[in-house]
Design a protein around this motif. Structure first.
Motif, PDB file in Angstrom:
ATOM      1  N   GLN A   7       0.847  -1.191   0.000  1.00  0.00           N
ATOM      2  CA  GLN A   7       0.000   0.000   0.000  1.00  0.00           C
ATOM      3  C   GLN A   7       0.883   1.241   0.000  1.00  0.00           C
ATOM      4  O   GLN A   7       1.682   1.446   0.910  1.00  0.00           O
ATOM      5  CB  GLN A   7      -0.939   0.019   1.203  1.00  0.00           C
ATOM      6  N   TYR A  13      -1.951   1.338  -4.530  1.00  0.00           N
ATOM      7  CA  TYR A  13      -1.121   0.182  -4.193  1.00  0.00           C
ATOM      8  C   TYR A  13      -0.054  -0.006  -5.263  1.00  0.00           C
ATOM      9  O   TYR A  13      -0.201   0.446  -6.405  1.00  0.00           O
ATOM     10  CB  TYR A  13      -1.975  -1.082  -4.103  1.00  0.00           C
ATOM     11  N   GLU A  78      -3.772 -11.753 -10.620  1.00  0.00           N
ATOM     12  CA  GLU A  78      -3.633 -11.591  -9.174  1.00  0.00           C
ATOM     13  C   GLU A  78      -4.340 -10.351  -8.611  1.00  0.00           C
ATOM     14  O   GLU A  78      -4.625 -10.304  -7.414  1.00  0.00           O
ATOM     15  CB  GLU A  78      -2.146 -11.550  -8.794  1.00  0.00           C
ATOM     16  N   ASN A  82      -8.826 -10.715  -8.097  1.00  0.00           N
ATOM     17  CA  ASN A  82      -8.866 -10.785  -6.638  1.00  0.00           C
ATOM     18  C   ASN A  82     -10.148 -10.112  -6.131  1.00  0.00           C
ATOM     19  O   ASN A  82     -10.347  -8.915  -6.321  1.00  0.00           O
ATOM     20  CB  ASN A  82      -7.633 -10.078  -6.057  1.00  0.00           C
ATOM     21  N   ASP A  83     -11.008 -10.884  -5.487  1.00  0.00           N
ATOM     22  CA  ASP A  83     -12.287 -10.342  -5.027  1.00  0.00           C
ATOM     23  C   ASP A  83     -12.120  -9.312  -3.915  1.00  0.00           C
ATOM     24  O   ASP A  83     -13.024  -8.516  -3.657  1.00  0.00           O
ATOM     25  CB  ASP A  83     -13.194 -11.477  -4.524  1.00  0.00           C
ATOM     26  N   GLU A  84     -10.963  -9.294  -3.243  1.00  0.00           N
ATOM     27  CA  GLU A  84     -10.746  -8.381  -2.125  1.00  0.00           C
ATOM     28  C   GLU A  84     -10.209  -7.029  -2.569  1.00  0.00           C
ATOM     29  O   GLU A  84     -10.109  -6.110  -1.755  1.00  0.00           O
ATOM     30  CB  GLU A  84      -9.774  -9.022  -1.117  1.00  0.00           C
ATOM     31  N   ILE A  85      -9.834  -6.924  -3.846  1.00  0.00           N
ATOM     32  CA  ILE A  85      -9.270  -5.672  -4.357  1.00  0.00           C
ATOM     33  C   ILE A  85     -10.077  -5.235  -5.573  1.00  0.00           C
ATOM     34  O   ILE A  85     -10.339  -6.035  -6.479  1.00  0.00           O
ATOM     35  CB  ILE A  85      -7.790  -5.835  -4.760  1.00  0.00           C
ATOM     36  N   GLU A  86     -10.463  -3.961  -5.605  1.00  0.00           N
ATOM     37  CA  GLU A  86     -11.212  -3.414  -6.743  1.00  0.00           C
ATOM     38  C   GLU A  86     -10.421  -2.259  -7.354  1.00  0.00           C
ATOM     39  O   GLU A  86     -10.565  -1.115  -6.938  1.00  0.00           O
ATOM     40  CB  GLU A  86     -12.594  -2.925  -6.316  1.00  0.00           C
ATOM     41  N   GLU A 115     -12.592   4.648   0.730  1.00  0.00           N
ATOM     42  CA  GLU A 115     -13.719   4.376   1.614  1.00  0.00           C
ATOM     43  C   GLU A 115     -14.480   5.675   1.845  1.00  0.00           C
ATOM     44  O   GLU A 115     -13.892   6.685   2.222  1.00  0.00           O
ATOM     45  CB  GLU A 115     -13.221   3.802   2.942  1.00  0.00           C
TER      46      GLU A 115
END
Length: 471
Positions: A7, A13, A78, A82-86, A115
């Motif tokens: 990050q 990132y 990757e 990745n479902d955790e990163i948009e 956010e």
């Protein structure tokens, strides 16, 4: 292959990639063989050029293409998978270190959605214009329409009043020498003396004058002597010559006038006046909506100072450049300074990007969506505005144009966002006088903060803040 995600900022990132020469060897051999099969060199059969010569001639380009493709594939697998990163915006390759037959090291920087924690708006006051159309408003609109159809009758030896049409020459005078300033003369300026944009000082000086009269007038700094000119910054002396004065010969408001101006749509004065009232109500409603939308964007951005990924700012700047291209037959102007343009428009790009994220957060929080009923109402509105097209034809057209359909969906969502936020704010509906007084007060406050420049007058004119983009 080794990868690492770090990050860099709250909304950015870095994706680091390391691959050894041994891992890359199969892809290198495949790329070299593909290049070799296409080579036709004197002294060698086609496809039989020695591999060392292939590397010597094309190794650098092959290596770059291979590395770029490898890195892109790794990012897609990757990060995008990745479902955790948009990721949002266009990822940027910030570092690439690779030579054919060697190890590969690369870094991709990409943005993510910030956010957005929506603020409680219930105690946030928002003013909204709520103007009730009066008989006076209707009379003014009727008068405007009559004036448009009026004949202009020359006045031979009669003084101009404050509603007449005049043709003048305006010569600036050097006050110190009392002589005309060469090159500073406007000839054949024409306007009505009741034009709201005209300087009161000039209007009052011309009223009462006849064709052929010449006089002088001092105009203080501020507004121009006539609509559209550059505003002077100091008091100026002018010599005015009245070339011509004409007066409106107004038509009568009767059934024949109504039939003529509406091309037979209305046949009597009463129904025409009712139509005018309805159109004024719609116009004031649209104006009120436009202004409150701009205020909502301003307030929401003030309340949600979220960071914006650089990649998204660049995405908006790219869209601004594309707009310039579209206005110039698909090409940027020869003298276009790309760096200066992007720097000049950077703040607006960041602002639009931030509103996109806030707007999307509202859509998610309020669970707003486009329904079949919403689309049907949209097609019906479009059919009313576009003569000759039916609702079914428009629905079929949009269904065959995915980009147009998405734009329609986003427009509907934007309307729902504004509706939701109008209800969420402590919205105070104000009369026209109250609203303009408030605008004037805000303007004076801004002028005071800017250094005490003279304050102007507030007017209920809309300004465009709605910058929705499909994403």
């Amino acid at each position: 292959m080794e990868t690492k995600i770090k990050q860099a900022t709250p909304v950015e990132y870095e994706f680091e990639i390391h691959a050894t020469a041994e891992e890359l060897k199969p892809k290198v051999n495949e790329a070299l063989q593909a290049q070799r099969s296409q080579m036709d060199m004197k002294g060698f059969r086609k496809g039989k050029v020695p591999m060392d010569l292939v590397k010597q001639m094309h190794g650098k380009a092959i290596g770059y293409r291979l590395a770029e493709g490898y890195v892109q594939e790794a990012f897609q697998n990757e990060i995008e998978g990745n479902d955790e990163i948009e990721p949002v915006g266009q990822p940027m390759l910030t570092d690439l270190d690779y030579k054919l037959d060697g190890d590969l090291n690369a870094t991709i920087r990409f943005g993510v959605r910030p956010e957005v924690e929506l603020a409680d708006l219930s105690d946030e006051e928002l003013s909204m214009l709520d103007h009730e159309v009066s008989d006076e408003d209707v009379d003014k609109e009727v008068q405007r329409l009559l004036q448009q159809r009026a004949d202009l009758i020359p006045l031979d030896d009669e003084a101009a009043d404050e509603e007449d049409f005049v043709d003048i020459d305006l010569q600036r005078i050097d006050a110190e020498t009392d002589t005309p300033i060469i090159g500073d003369k406007e000839e054949g300026m024409t306007f009505f003396l009741d034009d709201d944009r005209l300087r009161d000082e000039l209007r009052e000086a011309i009223a009462g004058k006849k064709a052929g009269d010449t006089f002088r007038v001092e105009l203080p700094p501020g507004a121009p002597p006539e609509a559209g000119a550059d505003a002077p910054t100091e008091t100026r002396l002018y010599e005015v010559t009245v070339n011509d004065v004409k007066r409106r010969d107004m038509p009568e408001l009767d059934d024949e006038f109504v039939k003529d101006i509406t091309e037979g749509e209305f046949e009597d004065v009463d129904s025409f006046l009712e139509e005018i009232r309805d159109r004024l109500k719609e116009a004031w409603s649209d104006r009120s909506r436009e202004m409150v939308q701009g205020d909502i964007v301003d307030r929401m951005l003030e309340l949600h100072p979220i960071p914006v990924p650089e990649s998204v700012i660049e995405m908006y700047l790219d869209s601004f450049e594309n707009q310039v291209k579209q206005q110039n037959d698909g090409e940027l102007p020869d003298d276009f300074d790309k760096q200066a343009f992007r720097q000049q428009n950077r703040d607006d790009a960041e602002r639009q990007a931030r509103w996109m994220f806030v707007r999307d957060a509202v859509i998610d929080y309020a669970e707003l969506e486009v329904t079949d009923e919403d689309l049907q109402a949209f097609y019906e509105d479009q059919a009313d505005e576009q003569a000759g097209l039916t609702v079914d034809q428009l629905e079929q057209f949009y269904s065959q144009m995915p980009q147009m359909q998405e734009r329609a969906n986003q427009q509907i969502l934007s309307d729902k966002v504004y509706d939701y936020l109008i209800d969420a704010f402590d919205t105070q509906r104000k009369s026209l006088d109250e609203f303009e007084d408030e605008l004037k007060e805000k303007h004076e406050q801004r002028q005071a903060l800017a250094g005490g420049a003279p304050a102007g007058h507030g007017h209920a004119h809309g300004h465009d803040h709605d910058h929705d983009h499909s994403h």
